[in-house]
Scaffold this motif. Structure first.
Motif, PDB file in Angstrom:
ATOM      1  N   GLN A   1      -5.943   3.166  -9.519  1.00 11.34           N
ATOM      2  CA  GLN A   1      -6.624   1.879  -9.324  1.00 11.34           C
ATOM      3  C   GLN A   1      -5.888   1.040  -8.284  1.00 11.34           C
ATOM      4  O   GLN A   1      -6.497   0.477  -7.372  1.00 11.34           O
ATOM      5  CB  GLN A   1      -6.668   1.140 -10.672  1.00 11.34           C
TER       6      GLN A   1
ATOM      7  N   ARG B   1       0.835  -1.211   0.000  1.00 12.86           N
ATOM      8  CA  ARG B   1       0.000   0.000   0.000  1.00 12.86           C
ATOM      9  C   ARG B   1       0.868   1.259   0.000  1.00 12.86           C
ATOM     10  O   ARG B   1       0.620   2.206  -0.756  1.00 12.86           O
ATOM     11  CB  ARG B   1      -0.910  -0.005   1.221  1.00 12.86           C
TER      12      ARG B   1
ATOM     13  N   PHE C   1      -6.441   2.181  -4.659  1.00  9.64           N
ATOM     14  CA  PHE C   1      -7.753   1.729  -4.138  1.00  9.64           C
ATOM     15  C   PHE C   1      -7.692   0.246  -3.800  1.00  9.64           C
ATOM     16  O   PHE C   1      -8.185  -0.186  -2.764  1.00  9.64           O
ATOM     17  CB  PHE C   1      -8.860   1.966  -5.166  1.00  9.64           C
ATOM     18  N   GLU C   2      -7.084  -0.523  -4.685  1.00 11.07           N
ATOM     19  CA  GLU C   2      -7.043  -1.979  -4.480  1.00 11.07           C
ATOM     20  C   GLU C   2      -6.123  -2.393  -3.341  1.00 11.07           C
ATOM     21  O   GLU C   2      -6.217  -3.513  -2.846  1.00 11.07           O
ATOM     22  CB  GLU C   2      -6.659  -2.683  -5.786  1.00 11.07           C
ATOM     23  N   LYS C   3      -5.244  -1.489  -2.935  1.00 10.72           N
ATOM     24  CA  LYS C   3      -4.398  -1.797  -1.764  1.00 10.72           C
ATOM     25  C   LYS C   3      -5.030  -1.231  -0.493  1.00 10.72           C
ATOM     26  O   LYS C   3      -4.442  -1.327   0.586  1.00 10.72           O
ATOM     27  CB  LYS C   3      -2.983  -1.214  -1.938  1.00 10.72           C
ATOM     28  N   GLY C   4      -6.189  -0.579  -0.638  1.00  8.03           N
ATOM     29  CA  GLY C   4      -6.918  -0.135   0.553  1.00  8.03           C
ATOM     30  C   GLY C   4      -6.759   1.329   0.906  1.00  8.03           C
ATOM     31  O   GLY C   4      -7.203   1.761   1.961  1.00  8.03           O
ATOM     32  N   SER C   5      -6.124   2.123   0.042  1.00 11.12           N
ATOM     33  CA  SER C   5      -6.033   3.555   0.327  1.00 11.12           C
ATOM     34  C   SER C   5      -7.337   4.230  -0.073  1.00 11.12           C
ATOM     35  O   SER C   5      -8.087   3.709  -0.896  1.00 11.12           O
ATOM     36  CB  SER C   5      -4.886   4.191  -0.466  1.00 11.12           C
ATOM     37  N   ASN C   6      -7.579   5.402   0.488  1.00  7.72           N
ATOM     38  CA  ASN C   6      -8.771   6.152   0.087  1.00  7.72           C
ATOM     39  C   ASN C   6      -8.355   7.472  -0.572  1.00  7.72           C
ATOM     40  O   ASN C   6      -7.170   7.816  -0.622  1.00  7.72           O
ATOM     41  CB  ASN C   6      -9.707   6.360   1.277  1.00  7.72           C
ATOM     42  N   LYS C   7      -9.360   8.195  -1.054  1.00 11.63           N
ATOM     43  CA  LYS C   7      -9.070   9.402  -1.825  1.00 11.63           C
ATOM     44  C   LYS C   7      -8.363  10.475  -0.993  1.00 11.63           C
ATOM     45  O   LYS C   7      -7.519  11.210  -1.504  1.00 11.63           O
ATOM     46  CB  LYS C   7     -10.378   9.943  -2.420  1.00 11.63           C
ATOM     47  N   GLU C   8      -8.699  10.539   0.295  1.00 10.29           N
ATOM     48  CA  GLU C   8      -8.031  11.510   1.173  1.00 10.29           C
ATOM     49  C   GLU C   8      -6.525  11.231   1.209  1.00 10.29           C
ATOM     50  O   GLU C   8      -5.705  12.146   1.075  1.00 10.29           O
ATOM     51  CB  GLU C   8      -8.556  11.395   2.608  1.00 10.29           C
ATOM     52  N   GLN C   9      -6.176   9.967   1.407  1.00  9.31           N
ATOM     53  CA  GLN C   9      -4.759   9.588   1.502  1.00  9.31           C
ATOM     54  C   GLN C   9      -4.057   9.812   0.164  1.00  9.31           C
ATOM     55  O   GLN C   9      -2.916  10.296   0.123  1.00  9.31           O
ATOM     56  CB  GLN C   9      -4.651   8.119   1.927  1.00  9.31           C
TER      57      GLN C   9
END
Lengths: 110, 322
Positions: free
Chosen positions: A67, A43, A70-78
């Motif tokens: 992509q 991530r 997101f697939e590693k679990g991050s969100n837009k804020e990060q």
């Protein structure tokens, strides 16, 4: 409309192996190893890649690592904060060269 | 969709897993109706407040007969919002009395609506496993997928469930959350995102839960519409296909689950149900004609959407499979 960048070209990345298959093989293996879990998580590596993608302004990399993040679990804020890090370094790098300008100005000035 | 992309059966053949067949029936997954208080953008059932399809008492009784006669270990209740079926509580009680373990799927927000606020106590009394949808621990992301205000009511419901012991270690009351991606991408590694949910829900809202299941969005129903309208269909299907994992394919949930539609029709899974693909030739196709021997050796009906269950770590109604 013709453009220099076509999103469908990303899927053709491996076609660059034509002409230099051994080099492509080495690059692929190294690339895979770079992004594997190590001292940094997958991530964290994806977030670094996203930030660098913006710094080098590669639209293929931006698509791919948005992509991937997101697939590693991050969100837009990060992800947005990661891009700000890239922007801050790029902006800071430009600004810190202002010292060069000052040095040059002092040298040629009276 | 089938004509554009490689067939799922070809992928199975390439990994020596063709044909896919059922192994046993450990779970009877019952779709109690398509009526729902929400109309989520990713819903493969296309459920919503305007839907009229509700499982009748007669069909519920037929399901109960099968559970009793064959000692089916688990009943997995889904919808729509299964709680909105008028015979929901009676059916749950009957399953429990028959010695069947009940898992109920909930969108959480229904548990805060008038007429449904007593359900958490009912769940606890009957030791029902609660499987609750919560796409993300951030309000904006969740509301974008489920509708404005849904995150707040979901947190309220989670706090109520926690207050009676659900999701609290040592209580024996299981509260599992379901994560699904808010868009056209695969879910993250289940353990990693579970750790994020545990940390953030505790820190932000003081909420706890047992486990988190990651579920891949299936290219079916309303999510398929989204993929088409947003121009993401090809990219998403390519992603699912290129992420085909034989290990996940050998553990797909249809091997042990039988899905019952609101009208009693039988399907290999909830997704085939929404695609209108009933159990294949030679198998009974209605709960009233349940035949264990035939159903436990049935050939699974496949389609391009099956790549959703075999991509990456795989996906099932209880999360990743490999």
């Amino acid at each position: 409309m013709e453009t220099y960048y076509n999103p469908e070209d990303l899927a053709k990345f491996s076609s660059i192996s034509e002409g230099a298959p051994e080099l492509w093989k080495k690059f692929s293996q190294w690339y895979g190893a770079v992004f594997a879990e190590g001292a940094l998580t997958e991530r964290e590596k994806a977030l670094i890649a996203l930030a660098v993608a913006h710094a080098v302004q590669c639209p293929y990399c931006i698509d791919a690592y948005t992509q991937s993040c997101f697939e590693k679990g991050s969100n837009k804020e990060q992800m947005t904060e990661a891009i700000h890090v890239a922007a801050a370094i790029k902006g800071g790098a430009a600004l810190v060269h202002g010292v060069q300008m000052k040095n040059a100005a002092d040298k040629i000035g009276l | 969709m089938e004509s554009i992309f490689k067939s799922f059966d070809d992928a199975l053949k390439e990994s020596s897993l063709f044909p896919l067949t059922a192994k046993r029936i450990s779970v009877l997954q019952i779709n109690m109706g398509r009526l729902c208080n929400l109309a989520c953008r990713h819903c493969h059932v296309d459920a919503g407040p305007a839907r009229k399809e509700i499982m009748s008492k007669e069909t519920l009784e037929a399901c109960l007969e099968v559970i009793k006669a064959h000692g089916i270990p688990v009943a997995d209740l889904t919808g729509g919002a299964p709680e909105m079926n008028p015979d929901y509580m009676q059916f749950v009680k009957s399953c429990v009395d028959a010695g069947c373990r009940v898992k109920t799927r909930t969108n959480l927000s229904i548990l805060t609506e008038d007429g449904y606020t007593d359900l958490p106590s009912f769940f606890a009394e009957n030791k029902i496993e609660v499987i609750a949808s919560l796409p993300y621990f951030l309000e904006e992301t969740t509301d974008r997928q489920r509708g404005k205000g849904v995150f707040a009511s979901s947190i309220e419901a989670l706090k109520n469930l926690n207050s009676i012991g659900y999701g609290v270690e040592g209580s024996g009351l299981e509260l599992n959350l379901v994560f699904n991606p808010c868009g056209a991408f695969l879910p993250p590694q289940q353990k990693a995102i579970e750790a994020d949910f545990k940390r953030e829900l505790k820190k932000r809202y003081g909420v706890s839960f047992s486990s988190l299941y990651t579920i891949t969005n299936m290219p079916v129903g309303r999510f398929l519409d989204f993929l088409k309208q947003s121009g993401n269909l090809r990219g998403y299907m390519e992603k699912l296909q290129s992420s085909y994992n034989p290990s996940a394919a050998s553990n797909v949930m249809c091997g042990e689950t039988l899905s019952v539609g609101w009208d009693g029709s039988l399907y290999d899974c909830d997704f085939n149900q929404m695609a209108g693909l009933k159990c294949g030739p030679g198998s009974p196709i209605h709960i009233k004609h349940f035949d264990r021997l035939k159903l436990e050796s049935r050939r699974i009906v496949t389609g391009a959407h099956c790549f959703g269950c075999t991509a990456g770590a795989g996906s099932s109604c209880t999360g990743a499979v490999s």
